[in-house]
Design a protein around this motif. Structure first.
Motif, PDB file in Angstrom:
ATOM      1  N   ARG A 185      63.242 -95.288 -35.742  1.00 25.92           N
ATOM      2  CA  ARG A 185      61.775 -95.118 -35.480  1.00 25.92           C
ATOM      3  C   ARG A 185      60.912 -95.900 -36.332  1.00 25.92           C
ATOM      4  N   GLN A 186      61.304 -95.801 -37.775  1.00 23.38           N
ATOM      5  CA  GLN A 186      60.432 -96.827 -38.436  1.00 23.38           C
ATOM      6  C   GLN A 186      60.767 -98.043 -38.366  1.00 23.38           C
ATOM      7  N   GLY A 187      62.002 -98.599 -38.049  1.00 20.14           N
ATOM      8  CA  GLY A 187      62.426-100.042 -37.671  1.00 20.14           C
ATOM      9  C   GLY A 187      61.621-100.435 -36.354  1.00 20.14           C
ATOM     10  N   ILE A 188      61.274 -99.717 -35.737  1.00 22.07           N
ATOM     11  CA  ILE A 188      60.407 -99.929 -34.294  1.00 22.07           C
ATOM     12  C   ILE A 188      58.853-100.024 -34.708  1.00 22.07           C
ATOM     13  N   GLN A 189      58.642 -99.240 -35.522  1.00 22.82           N
ATOM     14  CA  GLN A 189      57.162 -99.351 -35.911  1.00 22.82           C
ATOM     15  C   GLN A 189      56.956-100.494 -36.873  1.00 22.82           C
TER      16      GLN A 189
END
Length: 220
Positions: A185-189
């Motif tokens: 999720r953080q990678g997508i953000q």
């Protein structure tokens, strides 16, 4: 009277923190500056000497996860060490490549880049120490680094040997992601924020060259 615990008794004095952490930052700066100086005279690696990729990786390495004050100190001292090692290294490698030919270090240029290193280190240490955190500040800091790396490639796109810089940038982005991304999720953000922040990053990586060019014109 406070009771001294075993941890208090065995904890290293504050002065030892310089030896344990700041010295490592200085050595990392010297190493990165030496790599840049070597690249300057290498036909294959020359694009790295004209980019900020090495220095961005350096700043991430010495600031990510550190307390803000320590991150600022490490960023400043490592970048100044990198600048000095780069210019002194250029003189050394020039003497090796062109034996017998005189080479004079441009003191004014070195001082200028030390000043820029100080300013950049203050800013980087203040903003990038949050890399590795899962909150919005950590996410934005990681995205900002990746945005700067992408922007630097765009800035250097007109130079020959861009393939080497692209490869180095991919490795640098991987390193920034490894240090800063803790979940899918953080990678997508981070990916979503990196491109917009790249516009700001382009300004940041262009400013030092603009300042240097203006000062050179003023001198002439």
């Amino acid at each position: 009277m406070p009771i001294e615990t075993e941890d208090d008794a065995t904890r290293a004095p504050r002065s030892d923190y310089f030896r344990a952490s700041d010295l490592g930052a200085i050595l990392a700066g010297v190493l990165s500056g030496a790599v840049g100086a070597y690249a300057y005279y290498s036909d294959v690696l020359r694009p790295l000497a004209h980019s900020f990729t090495i220095w961005i990786v350096l700043v991430v390495a010495v600031t990510a996860g550190a307390p803000r004050r320590r991150a600022v100190i490490r960023a400043v001292e490592s970048l100044i060490a990198a600048v000095l090692a780069f210019y002194w290294g250029k003189a050394l490698f020039y003497g090796i490549k062109y034996e017998g030919m005189p080479y004079q270090i441009d003191v004014s240029t070195t001082v200028l880049w030390c000043a820029l290193a100080t300013a950049g280190g203050l800013l980087a240490g203040f903003l990038l120490n949050t890399i590795g955190r899962t909150d919005i500040r950590g996410t934005v800091a990681t995205a900002a680094v990746i945005g700067m790396l992408i922007a630097d490639v765009v800035r250097q796109s007109g130079r020959s040997g861009i393939g080497v810089l692209l490869l180095a940038t991919v490795v640098a982005i991987g390193f920034a992601g490894f240090r800063g991304i803790r979940s899918v999720r953080q990678g997508i953000q981070v990916a979503a924020c990196a491109i917009p922040l790249g516009g700001l990053g382009f300004i940041v990586v262009s400013v030092p060259d603009i300042i240097e060019e203006v000062l050179i014109r003023l001198e002439h």
